[in-house]
Design a protein around this motif. Structure first.
Motif, PDB file in Angstrom:
ATOM      1  N   ASP A  70     -15.597   7.112 -26.859  1.00 34.23           N
ATOM      2  CA  ASP A  70     -15.198   6.372 -28.065  1.00 34.23           C
ATOM      3  C   ASP A  70     -16.250   5.312 -28.398  1.00 34.23           C
ATOM      4  N   GLN A  71     -16.689   4.579 -27.381  1.00 31.18           N
ATOM      5  CA  GLN A  71     -17.676   3.513 -27.595  1.00 31.18           C
ATOM      6  C   GLN A  71     -19.032   4.087 -28.005  1.00 31.18           C
ATOM      7  N   LEU A  72     -19.428   5.180 -27.373  1.00 34.63           N
ATOM      8  CA  LEU A  72     -20.713   5.787 -27.718  1.00 34.63           C
ATOM      9  C   LEU A  72     -20.709   6.331 -29.142  1.00 34.63           C
ATOM     10  N   GLU A  73     -19.599   6.919 -29.550  1.00 36.48           N
ATOM     11  CA  GLU A  73     -19.509   7.467 -30.903  1.00 36.48           C
ATOM     12  C   GLU A  73     -19.526   6.371 -31.963  1.00 36.48           C
ATOM     13  N   ALA A  74     -19.061   5.176 -31.595  1.00 37.10           N
ATOM     14  CA  ALA A  74     -19.030   4.056 -32.542  1.00 37.10           C
ATOM     15  C   ALA A  74     -20.345   3.281 -32.564  1.00 37.10           C
ATOM     16  N   ASP A  75     -21.237   3.570 -31.629  1.00 36.04           N
ATOM     17  CA  ASP A  75     -22.491   2.822 -31.490  1.00 36.04           C
ATOM     18  C   ASP A  75     -23.567   3.406 -32.398  1.00 36.04           C
ATOM     19  N   ASP A  76     -24.204   2.550 -33.188  1.00 39.92           N
ATOM     20  CA  ASP A  76     -25.258   2.996 -34.102  1.00 39.92           C
ATOM     21  C   ASP A  76     -26.657   2.669 -33.606  1.00 39.92           C
ATOM     22  N   ASN A  77     -26.772   2.015 -32.456  1.00 37.13           N
ATOM     23  CA  ASN A  77     -28.070   1.500 -32.024  1.00 37.13           C
ATOM     24  C   ASN A  77     -28.771   2.366 -30.981  1.00 37.13           C
ATOM     25  N   SER A  78     -28.011   3.037 -30.144  1.00 35.16           N
ATOM     26  CA  SER A  78     -28.626   3.802 -29.053  1.00 35.16           C
ATOM     27  C   SER A  78     -29.344   5.036 -29.587  1.00 35.16           C
ATOM     28  N   GLN A  79     -30.495   5.321 -29.000  1.00 33.49           N
ATOM     29  CA  GLN A  79     -31.246   6.527 -29.333  1.00 33.49           C
ATOM     30  C   GLN A  79     -31.231   7.540 -28.194  1.00 33.49           C
ATOM     31  N   VAL A  80     -30.946   7.056 -26.982  1.00 29.24           N
ATOM     32  CA  VAL A  80     -30.888   7.915 -25.801  1.00 29.24           C
ATOM     33  C   VAL A  80     -29.675   7.506 -24.974  1.00 29.24           C
ATOM     34  N   VAL A  81     -28.958   8.491 -24.440  1.00 29.85           N
ATOM     35  CA  VAL A  81     -27.856   8.239 -23.506  1.00 29.85           C
ATOM     36  C   VAL A  81     -28.195   8.937 -22.195  1.00 29.85           C
ATOM     37  N   ILE A  82     -28.161   8.190 -21.091  1.00 29.04           N
ATOM     38  CA  ILE A  82     -28.447   8.752 -19.770  1.00 29.04           C
ATOM     39  C   ILE A  82     -27.163   8.771 -18.951  1.00 29.04           C
ATOM     40  N   PHE A  83     -26.768   9.958 -18.494  1.00 27.28           N
ATOM     41  CA  PHE A  83     -25.620  10.120 -17.603  1.00 27.28           C
ATOM     42  C   PHE A  83     -26.147  10.223 -16.172  1.00 27.28           C
ATOM     43  N   SER A  84     -25.659   9.368 -15.288  1.00 25.38           N
ATOM     44  CA  SER A  84     -26.169   9.350 -13.922  1.00 25.38           C
ATOM     45  C   SER A  84     -25.080   8.902 -12.959  1.00 25.38           C
ATOM     46  N   SER A  85     -25.432   8.878 -11.684  1.00 24.91           N
ATOM     47  CA  SER A  85     -24.533   8.371 -10.652  1.00 24.91           C
ATOM     48  C   SER A  85     -25.372   8.058  -9.425  1.00 24.91           C
ATOM     49  N   ALA A  86     -24.713   7.591  -8.377  1.00 18.67           N
ATOM     50  CA  ALA A  86     -25.373   7.361  -7.095  1.00 18.67           C
ATOM     51  C   ALA A  86     -24.453   7.887  -6.008  1.00 18.67           C
ATOM     52  N   GLY A  87     -24.996   8.079  -4.820  1.00 17.25           N
ATOM     53  CA  GLY A  87     -24.163   8.558  -3.726  1.00 17.25           C
ATOM     54  C   GLY A  87     -24.413  10.013  -3.402  1.00 17.25           C
ATOM     55  N   ARG A  88     -23.424  10.642  -2.769  1.00 20.82           N
ATOM     56  CA  ARG A  88     -23.605  11.997  -2.241  1.00 20.82           C
ATOM     57  C   ARG A  88     -23.601  13.074  -3.308  1.00 20.82           C
ATOM     58  N   THR A  89     -23.054  12.788  -4.489  1.00 22.32           N
ATOM     59  CA  THR A  89     -23.018  13.781  -5.560  1.00 22.32           C
ATOM     60  C   THR A  89     -23.424  13.145  -6.885  1.00 22.32           C
ATOM     61  N   PHE A  90     -23.929  13.990  -7.781  1.00 17.11           N
ATOM     62  CA  PHE A  90     -24.000  13.592  -9.193  1.00 17.11           C
ATOM     63  C   PHE A  90     -22.587  13.640  -9.742  1.00 17.11           C
ATOM     64  N   CYS A  91     -21.942  14.784  -9.583  1.00 16.21           N
ATOM     65  CA  CYS A  91     -20.523  14.932  -9.900  1.00 16.21           C
ATOM     66  C   CYS A  91     -20.041  16.234  -9.279  1.00 16.21           C
ATOM     67  N   ALA A  92     -18.936  16.156  -8.543  1.00 16.27           N
ATOM     68  CA  ALA A  92     -18.402  17.328  -7.851  1.00 16.27           C
ATOM     69  C   ALA A  92     -17.427  18.118  -8.709  1.00 16.27           C
ATOM     70  N   GLY A  93     -17.195  17.680  -9.949  1.00 14.59           N
ATOM     71  CA  GLY A  93     -16.340  18.435 -10.847  1.00 14.59           C
ATOM     72  C   GLY A  93     -14.904  17.959 -10.842  1.00 14.59           C
ATOM     73  N   ALA A  94     -13.992  18.878 -11.109  1.00 22.24           N
ATOM     74  CA  ALA A  94     -12.571  18.541 -11.201  1.00 22.24           C
ATOM     75  C   ALA A  94     -12.019  18.150  -9.834  1.00 22.24           C
ATOM     76  N   ASP A  95     -10.919  17.438  -9.856  1.00 22.18           N
ATOM     77  CA  ASP A  95     -10.222  17.031  -8.633  1.00 22.18           C
ATOM     78  C   ASP A  95      -9.557  18.267  -8.025  1.00 22.18           C
ATOM     79  N   ILE A  96     -10.001  18.668  -6.840  1.00 23.75           N
ATOM     80  CA  ILE A  96      -9.499  19.892  -6.219  1.00 23.75           C
ATOM     81  C   ILE A  96      -7.992  19.834  -5.990  1.00 23.75           C
ATOM     82  N   TYR A  97      -7.459  18.648  -5.723  1.00 21.72           N
ATOM     83  CA  TYR A  97      -6.017  18.521  -5.497  1.00 21.72           C
ATOM     84  C   TYR A  97      -5.243  18.683  -6.805  1.00 21.72           C
ATOM     85  N   GLU A  98      -5.861  18.293  -7.906  1.00 21.94           N
ATOM     86  CA  GLU A  98      -5.233  18.516  -9.202  1.00 21.94           C
ATOM     87  C   GLU A  98      -5.236  20.007  -9.537  1.00 21.94           C
ATOM     88  N   LEU A  99      -6.340  20.684  -9.242  1.00 25.48           N
ATOM     89  CA  LEU A  99      -6.402  22.131  -9.469  1.00 25.48           C
ATOM     90  C   LEU A  99      -5.339  22.859  -8.659  1.00 25.48           C
TER      91      LEU A  99
END
Length: 255
Positions: free
Chosen positions: A40-69
């Motif tokens: 929502d915030q990114l869609e309302a922002d008129d100033n950014s020219q680049v968006v970087i998705f990142s993380s730290a730790g053992r994974t970038f992202c492991a996906g869906a919650d296995i217990y929810e699946l």
């Protein structure tokens, strides 16, 4: 503890970072809610020219919650598929150029997030892929659709049916990554790539992105609906439930 989504505006760069105490980032229901609010915030922002998705730790992202699946049925599986698909489509539709900065394992929904980004950069030690068929289901957040649209059906079959996490060099060869950088140089290299984009004309980048997205054949909304229906139909067979249980119990699935 749910993975937290942290948004920082840094001049012309918006930084979206996934953070979890144990370094294993998953898209739980709460995390998806936070991610939607961030978009929502990114869609309302008129100033950014680049968006970087990142993380730290053992994974970038492991996906869906296995217990929810594990707890899904055919009806709830369809709902969660459409919810995840919409998040990924919103990333794809963002006006700025989007970068997935993948430093470590990037699996399932994490890989689907990266496929919705314009550019995917990986550290040499990262791995990525779509392992869903190994637990008796399919990629349900745009994975089947975007792999086929981006790489063609032949390569998409290799990625989806193999259900492997590919090493960085193999991911580069398949097209899952655009560039691989040494681990120790990765963060600096991503910043350099972002700076390179910022040196380009903003309207040229925005217009090029919009046109290139529109040139991909087929109606993506119809294709995503078909994927969600197929994802849900898997749960009518009982195989995803067995696959998830086998994964959690560290045993071979009894199909």
């Amino acid at each position: 503890m749910a993975t937290e989504i942290i948004l920082q505006f840094d001049g012309p760069i918006a930084r979206v970072r996934m953070s979890t105490e144990n370094g294993v980032h998953v898209f739980s229901q709460e995390t998806r809610r936070q991610f939607a609010a961030t978009l929502d915030q990114l869609e309302a922002d008129d100033n950014s020219q680049v968006v970087i998705f990142s993380s730290a730790g053992r994974t970038f992202c492991a996906g869906a919650d296995i217990y929810e699946l594990r707890s899904l049925n055919e009806q709830t599986a369809y709902t969660i598929a459409r919810e995840g698909q919409e998040l990924m489509s919103r990333i794809e539709r963002l006006r700025p150029v989007t970068i997935a900065a993948i430093h470590a394992a990037c699996a399932g929904g994490g890989c689907e997030l990266s496929l919705a980004c314009d550019l995917r950069f990986g550290a040499a030690g990262c791995r990525m892929g779509l392992p869903e068929t190994s637990i008796g289901v399919i990629p349900g957040w745009g994975g089947t659709v975007r792999t086929a649209r981006l790489f063609g059906p032949s390569v998409a079959k290799r990625i989806v049916l193999a259900a492997e996490l590919w090493p960085a060099d193999a991911a580069l060869g398949l097209g899952l990554l655009h560039e691989v950088f040494p681990d120790e140089e990765f963060q600096a290299a991503v910043e350099q790539e972002a700076a390179r984009l910022l040196a380009r004309g903003p309207i040229g980048l925005e217009t090029s992105k919009r046109l290139l997205n529109s040139f991909v054949p087929g109606d993506i909304d119809e294709q995503l609906e078909q994927e969600a229906v197929a994802f849900a139909a898997c749960y009518a067979t009982g195989q995803p439930q067995e696959g998830v249980n086998a994964f959690l119990e560290k045993r071979a699935a009894k199909w």
